[in-house]
Design a protein around this motif. Structure first.
Motif, short mmCIF file in Angstrom:
data_model
loop_
_atom_site.label_atom_id
_atom_site.label_comp_id
_atom_site.label_asym_id
_atom_site.label_seq_id
_atom_site.Cartn_x
_atom_site.Cartn_y
_atom_site.Cartn_z
N LEU A 48 -0.08 -16.18 -16.91
CA LEU A 48 -1.26 -15.47 -16.37
C LEU A 48 -2.50 -15.81 -17.18
O LEU A 48 -3.61 -15.89 -16.64
CB LEU A 48 -1.03 -13.96 -16.49
CG LEU A 48 -0.54 -13.18 -15.30
CD1 LEU A 48 -0.54 -11.69 -15.65
CD2 LEU A 48 -1.40 -13.42 -14.07
N ASN A 49 -2.30 -15.98 -18.46
CA ASN A 49 -3.39 -16.19 -19.40
C ASN A 49 -3.84 -17.66 -19.45
O ASN A 49 -4.84 -17.99 -20.07
CB ASN A 49 -2.89 -15.75 -20.79
CG ASN A 49 -4.01 -15.53 -21.78
OD1 ASN A 49 -5.12 -15.21 -21.38
ND2 ASN A 49 -3.72 -15.69 -23.06
N SER A 50 -3.09 -18.54 -18.79
CA SER A 50 -3.39 -19.97 -18.87
C SER A 50 -4.56 -20.32 -17.94
O SER A 50 -5.01 -19.48 -17.14
CB SER A 50 -2.17 -20.80 -18.48
OG SER A 50 -1.92 -20.65 -17.08
N THR A 51 -5.02 -21.56 -18.03
CA THR A 51 -6.20 -21.99 -17.26
C THR A 51 -6.08 -21.65 -15.77
O THR A 51 -7.02 -21.17 -15.16
CB THR A 51 -6.39 -23.51 -17.42
OG1 THR A 51 -6.30 -23.81 -18.80
CG2 THR A 51 -7.72 -23.95 -16.87
N ASN A 52 -4.91 -21.91 -15.19
CA ASN A 52 -4.75 -21.67 -13.75
C ASN A 52 -4.12 -20.30 -13.44
O ASN A 52 -3.81 -20.02 -12.29
CB ASN A 52 -3.89 -22.78 -13.12
CG ASN A 52 -4.70 -24.06 -12.92
OD1 ASN A 52 -5.93 -24.00 -12.79
ND2 ASN A 52 -4.03 -25.19 -12.91
N GLY A 53 -3.99 -19.48 -14.47
CA GLY A 53 -3.32 -18.19 -14.29
C GLY A 53 -3.95 -17.31 -13.22
O GLY A 53 -3.27 -16.59 -12.49
N LYS A 54 -5.28 -17.41 -13.09
CA LYS A 54 -5.95 -16.53 -12.13
C LYS A 54 -5.61 -16.89 -10.68
O LYS A 54 -5.87 -16.13 -9.76
CB LYS A 54 -7.46 -16.55 -12.35
CG LYS A 54 -8.11 -17.92 -12.29
CD LYS A 54 -9.61 -17.81 -12.60
CE LYS A 54 -10.30 -19.16 -12.70
NZ LYS A 54 -9.83 -19.97 -13.83
N TYR A 55 -5.01 -18.05 -10.49
CA TYR A 55 -4.68 -18.48 -9.12
C TYR A 55 -3.23 -18.14 -8.71
O TYR A 55 -2.85 -18.43 -7.58
CB TYR A 55 -4.87 -19.99 -8.97
CG TYR A 55 -6.30 -20.44 -9.21
CD1 TYR A 55 -7.33 -20.02 -8.37
CD2 TYR A 55 -6.61 -21.29 -10.26
CE1 TYR A 55 -8.63 -20.43 -8.58
CE2 TYR A 55 -7.90 -21.72 -10.48
CZ TYR A 55 -8.91 -21.28 -9.64
OH TYR A 55 -10.20 -21.69 -9.85
N LEU A 56 -2.45 -17.58 -9.64
CA LEU A 56 -1.02 -17.44 -9.34
C LEU A 56 -0.74 -16.77 -8.00
O LEU A 56 0.15 -17.17 -7.27
CB LEU A 56 -0.31 -16.64 -10.45
CG LEU A 56 -0.14 -17.31 -11.80
CD1 LEU A 56 0.81 -16.49 -12.68
CD2 LEU A 56 0.38 -18.72 -11.65
N LYS A 57 -1.50 -15.74 -7.67
CA LYS A 57 -1.17 -15.01 -6.44
C LYS A 57 -1.56 -15.78 -5.18
O LYS A 57 -1.22 -15.37 -4.07
CB LYS A 57 -1.79 -13.62 -6.45
CG LYS A 57 -3.28 -13.58 -6.51
CD LYS A 57 -3.75 -12.12 -6.51
CE LYS A 57 -5.25 -12.07 -6.61
NZ LYS A 57 -5.72 -11.02 -7.49
N TYR A 58 -2.30 -16.88 -5.34
CA TYR A 58 -2.66 -17.69 -4.17
C TYR A 58 -1.72 -18.88 -3.97
O TYR A 58 -1.92 -19.72 -3.09
CB TYR A 58 -4.11 -18.18 -4.28
CG TYR A 58 -5.07 -17.05 -4.54
CD1 TYR A 58 -5.17 -15.99 -3.63
CD2 TYR A 58 -5.85 -17.01 -5.69
CE1 TYR A 58 -6.02 -14.93 -3.87
CE2 TYR A 58 -6.72 -15.95 -5.94
CZ TYR A 58 -6.79 -14.91 -5.02
OH TYR A 58 -7.64 -13.86 -5.26
N LEU A 59 -0.70 -18.97 -4.83
CA LEU A 59 0.31 -20.03 -4.67
C LEU A 59 1.48 -19.47 -3.88
O LEU A 59 1.78 -18.28 -3.99
CB LEU A 59 0.83 -20.46 -6.06
CG LEU A 59 0.13 -21.59 -6.81
CD1 LEU A 59 -1.37 -21.46 -6.79
CD2 LEU A 59 0.62 -21.66 -8.25
N GLY A 60 2.15 -20.30 -3.11
CA GLY A 60 3.34 -19.82 -2.41
C GLY A 60 3.51 -20.47 -1.06
O GLY A 60 2.65 -21.23 -0.59
N THR A 61 4.63 -20.17 -0.42
CA THR A 61 5.02 -20.86 0.80
C THR A 61 4.19 -20.45 2.01
O THR A 61 3.88 -21.29 2.86
CB THR A 61 6.53 -20.65 1.03
OG1 THR A 61 7.22 -21.12 -0.14
CG2 THR A 61 7.03 -21.40 2.24
N ALA A 62 3.79 -19.18 2.10
CA ALA A 62 2.95 -18.77 3.24
C ALA A 62 1.61 -19.51 3.19
O ALA A 62 1.11 -19.98 4.22
CB ALA A 62 2.74 -17.26 3.25
N ALA A 63 1.05 -19.63 1.99
CA ALA A 63 -0.20 -20.38 1.84
C ALA A 63 0.02 -21.85 2.20
O ALA A 63 -0.83 -22.47 2.86
CB ALA A 63 -0.73 -20.25 0.41
N ALA A 64 1.18 -22.40 1.80
CA ALA A 64 1.47 -23.81 2.12
C ALA A 64 1.53 -24.00 3.64
O ALA A 64 1.03 -25.00 4.18
CB ALA A 64 2.78 -24.24 1.47
#
Ligand SMILES: *[C@@H]1O[C@H](CO)[C@@H](O)[C@H](O)[C@H]1NC(C)=O
Ligand SMILES: *[C@@H]1O[C@H](CO)[C@@H](O)[C@H](O)[C@H]1NC(C)=O
Ligand SMILES: *[C@@H]1O[C@H](CO)[C@@H](O)[C@H](O)[C@H]1NC(C)=O
Ligand SMILES: *[C@@H]1O[C@H](CO)[C@@H](O)[C@H](O)[C@H]1NC(C)=O
Ligand SMILES: *[C@@H]1O[C@H](CO)[C@@H](O)[C@H](O)[C@H]1NC(C)=O
Ligand SMILES: *[C@@H]1O[C@H](CO)[C@@H](O)[C@H](O)[C@H]1NC(C)=O
Ligand SMILES: *[C@@H]1O[C@H](CO)[C@@H](O)[C@H](O)[C@H]1NC(C)=O
Ligand SMILES: *[C@@H]1O[C@H](CO)[C@@H](O)[C@H](O)[C@H]1NC(C)=O
Ligand SMILES: *[C@@H]1O[C@H](CO)[C@@H](O)[C@H](O)[C@H]1NC(C)=O
Ligand SMILES: *[C@@H]1O[C@H](CO)[C@@H](O)[C@H](O)[C@H]1NC(C)=O
Ligand SMILES: *[C@@H]1O[C@H](CO)[C@@H](O)[C@H](O)[C@H]1NC(C)=O
Ligand SMILES: *[C@@H]1O[C@H](CO)[C@@H](O)[C@H](O)[C@H]1NC(C)=O
Length: 562
Positions: free
Chosen positions: A187-203
């Motif tokens: 969560l704390n990493s550079t891309n951590g703020k995007y975690l909730k926008y990753l996933g199969t429905a988005a794909a």
């Protein structure tokens, strides 16, 4: 998956990648240009970007930028076929950039479609890209030092030794804490703020966005998805039944179980045929005999070859008990052996070369090579479920975790120790050889800090605009035939099942003119294979060991329990 081979090439490519085709940042179109030569040298290949909403239900959040690669149709173009190679976490762009895969997909689609792939969110050249939760491999090794994350699970036989059981259960609380901390680091990493926008429905929605630009907003969407790519396919047909064009999913993850079962139950079901695939390996060696499979002795049957593996696992286990920092634990052996189950075409080489190396390392005749960090890195890269192929040389990508766990069901309060108890039961009751496979991202999902903004939970029984093909190997170590049967029966009249009587992960693990022809007839002429078609591996002369074909092995599969 099979793309371990593609992926290892890919690692080199990504490590050395320079500039990329100039991105177009207009939100409504794609500017195709030449691909960077590190991605592809193909003459009919072009690359581009498409901006899409990070959150399809909240445009105010901003955009993601998808990296795309397109292979032009060789014949008169009828539209696009989208492709996902699996993972999750595998790069569509890098995989489709390779001539070998282009050739397979052109055979499938008859050359009359452009073949298009993209890097899903969290992957490769897409923004947001890879998720690096540790600054370095050394940080990762230090974080997980002394845990089964780096060594796999120690046990022999059918996990009957109480000392082994105790040792595993004792790690529950401390390792769970480390997984919690890992989540915070991600969560704390550079891309951590995007975690909730990753996933199969988005794909799925991203693929529809690309299709809308390329083929129009009402056009049918054609798709080929392998392994994890099958989950994108089954969510797509559930979410957009009216957009379903020609769709082939192969190497099936059961989407119904994924949305309802806890990780240990889901993973146990995935392993259902894995011991049978292992029996295929030992049977093939025995049939080939000492001349074709040198680890066999004169007169050895499959049980004798099995004994050699069991002895090796036992020796590794004993050595690990004596010195916890041995280079090859029994847990590592199982994971690496499992990776071989994906790719029967490699079995002969594996038994000729790797098996004797293992014997030497375990007996202390060959030196351990590399530091603990280097070995941990190797272990994780060779673990087909950890998808570290896209990692760079400095650190490890957690994108496979981000997608798997973003999609996962909520499991508040599920203790790791309880998952361990399930794992022990899986080793005793489902797969004696691979039941203790560890690590796999799915087990870490209860401790992952976020879920995706959208998860698709079904139903999977909608009426589709077109019938689809659900393909599976009969003996697949990780996506069993039953998963294909589940989705085919949910979809009912709109799905036909296409089986390959062979070993390995997905039907492309072994050559089959029959499956290629069936898929090509569907894409080119709209002709579906008869339901439940059983293809054979072809050419029939294709040998897994000298003098031994897939059909020979199947005819001699032993009934004993390994
Ligand atoms: C595209 O990006 C460039 C550089 O970031 C920026 O200058 C330009 O305004 C952007 N164009 C659009 C249409 O957003
Ligand atoms: C493209 O060609 C260059 C130069 O021969 C080579 O270095 C690069 O690896 C090739 N790219 C791919 C994807 O094969
Ligand atoms: C692909 O096909 C399109 C449409 O015919 C054409 O404009 C484009 O130049 C082709 N791209 C390549 C790389 O051949
Ligand atoms: C590789 O991983 C490190 C560690 O997280 C990261 O800082 C770096 O940007 C990554 N490099 C590339 C080329 O992605
Ligand atoms: C791992 O722990 C052992 C002792 O438990 C220690 O000797 C070793 O230095 C540690 N390794 C790393 C990489 O932290
Ligand atoms: C595991 O149990 C089965 C019976 O279910 C037995 O046939 C097999 O020999 C056992 N394996 C080992 C390595 O003890
Ligand atoms: C989060 O990152 C910052 C800056 O990189 C660092 O100082 C802090 O310790 C990190 N927190 C955690 C929980 O890792
Ligand atoms: C344990 O194994 C490690 C790695 O092979 C080796 O460096 C170390 O000397 C061994 N320790 C003992 C006490 O044998
Ligand atoms: C394995 O060794 C046997 C015996 O030497 C040989 O016939 C076979 O071709 C080898 N397999 C591979 C993949 O090289
Ligand atoms: C479709 O599936 C849902 C559950 O996923 C079920 O409630 C419903 O009855 C099914 N409909 C048909 C027509 O089978
Ligand atoms: C194909 O057979 C499967 C059972 O194997 C069944 O679930 C599915 O509904 C059948 N499809 C069609 C089109 O009849
Ligand atoms: C499509 O149908 C035509 C006419 O029956 C046949 O000649 C051709 O081989 C078929 N193509 C494929 C890919 O099956």
């Amino acid at each position: 998956m099979l793309y371990r081979t593609f992926s290892s090439i890919l690692t080199l490519l990504l490590a050395s990648r320079g500039s990329y085709a100039t991105p177009s940042n207009t939100s409504s179109q794609i500017q195709w240009g030449p691909c960077d030569p590190t991605v592809s040298n193909g003459t009919s290949v072009s690359c581009g970007f498409l901006d899409v909403p990070l959150d399809y239900h909240d445009p105010s959040v901003g955009n993601a930028r998808l990296a795309l690669l397109k292979v032009n149709a060789t014949g008169e173009r009828r539209g696009s076929v989208f492709f996902n190679p699996g993972g999750p976490g595998d790069s569509g762009v890098s995989n489709l950039g390779l001539p070998g895969l282009q050739q397979i997909l052109q055979q499938y689609s008859g050359g009359v479609y452009d073949i298009v792939s993209w890097d899903p969110r969290g992957v490769g050249l897409t923004v947001p890209g890879e998720l690096y939760c540790f600054d370095s491999i050394e940080d990762y090794t230090a974080h997980f030092n002394g845990t089964i994350e780096l060594t796999g699970i120690e046990e022999t036989g059918n996990f009957t030794d109480p000392a082994d059981v105790q040792a595993l259960l004792a790690q529950g609380p401390s390792l769970q804490k480390k997984y919690d901390e890992l989540g915070q680091k991600c969560l704390n990493s550079t891309n951590g703020k995007y975690l909730k926008y990753l996933g199969t429905a988005a794909a799925v929605r991203d693929m529809v966005s690309i299709a809308n630009v390329l083929d129009g907003p009402d056009a049918p969407i054609n798709y080929i998805g392998i392994s994890y790519g099958s989950l994108i396919g089954s969510w797509f047909v559930g979410m957009f039944p009216e957009r379903v064009g020609k769709v082939v999913i192969d190497g099936i993850l059961n989407p119904v179980g994924f949305g309802t079962q806890k990780p240990s139950a889901y993973f146990a079901a995935q392993l259902e045929n894995s011991d049978t695939v292992y029996k295929g390996l030992i049977t093939g060696c025995a049939l080939s005999g000492p001349a074709g499979c040198p680890i066999a002795s004169e007169g050895d049957g499959p049980l004798d070859i099995d004994s050699k593996f069991q002895a090796l696992i036992k020796a590794a286990h004993e050595a690990t008990k004596a010195n916890a920092s041995v280079p090859l634990t029994s847990g590592v052996l199982r994971v690496e052996l499992f990776a071989e189950m994906y790719a029967p075409a490699d079995w002969s080489r594996f038994l000729n070369e790797t098996f004797p190396q293992w014997q030497q390392i375990i007996s202390g005749e060959a030196p351990a090579n590399g530091s603990l960090a280097r070995r941990a890195d190797d272990f994780v890269r060779r673990n087909p479920l950890m998808r570290r192929a896209s990692s760079n040389n400095t650190s490890l990508s957690y994108s496979s975790h981000a997608v798997t766990c973003g999609d996962a069901i909520d499991m508040p309060g599920l203790q790791l120790e309880d998952q361990f108890k399930d794992v022990i039961n899986t080793a005793r009751n489902v797969s004696h050889i691979f039941g203790t496979y560890w690590p796999a991202p799915i087990y870490q999902c209860p401790y992952w800090p976020v879920r995706s903004v959208e998860r698709y939970e079904g139903s999977f029984n909608k009426t589709l605009a077109n019938k689809i093909i659900v393909a599976s190997n009969v003996y697949d170590p990780i996506t069993p035939l039953t998963a294909a049967e589940v989705i085919a029966s949910r979809i009912g009249d709109d799905a036909v099942l296409l089986r390959l009587n062979g070993f390995g992960h997905s039907t492309i693990a072994e050559p089959s003119i029959c499956t290629v022809n069936a898929v090509a007839a569907y894409f080119v002429n709209g002709t579906l294979p008869a339901n439940n078609t059983l293809c054979e591996v072809e050419p029939a002369a294709f040998e897994l060991f000298p003098g031994v074909t897939t059909a020979d092995i199947i005819a001699h599969l032993p009934s004993f329990d390994v």
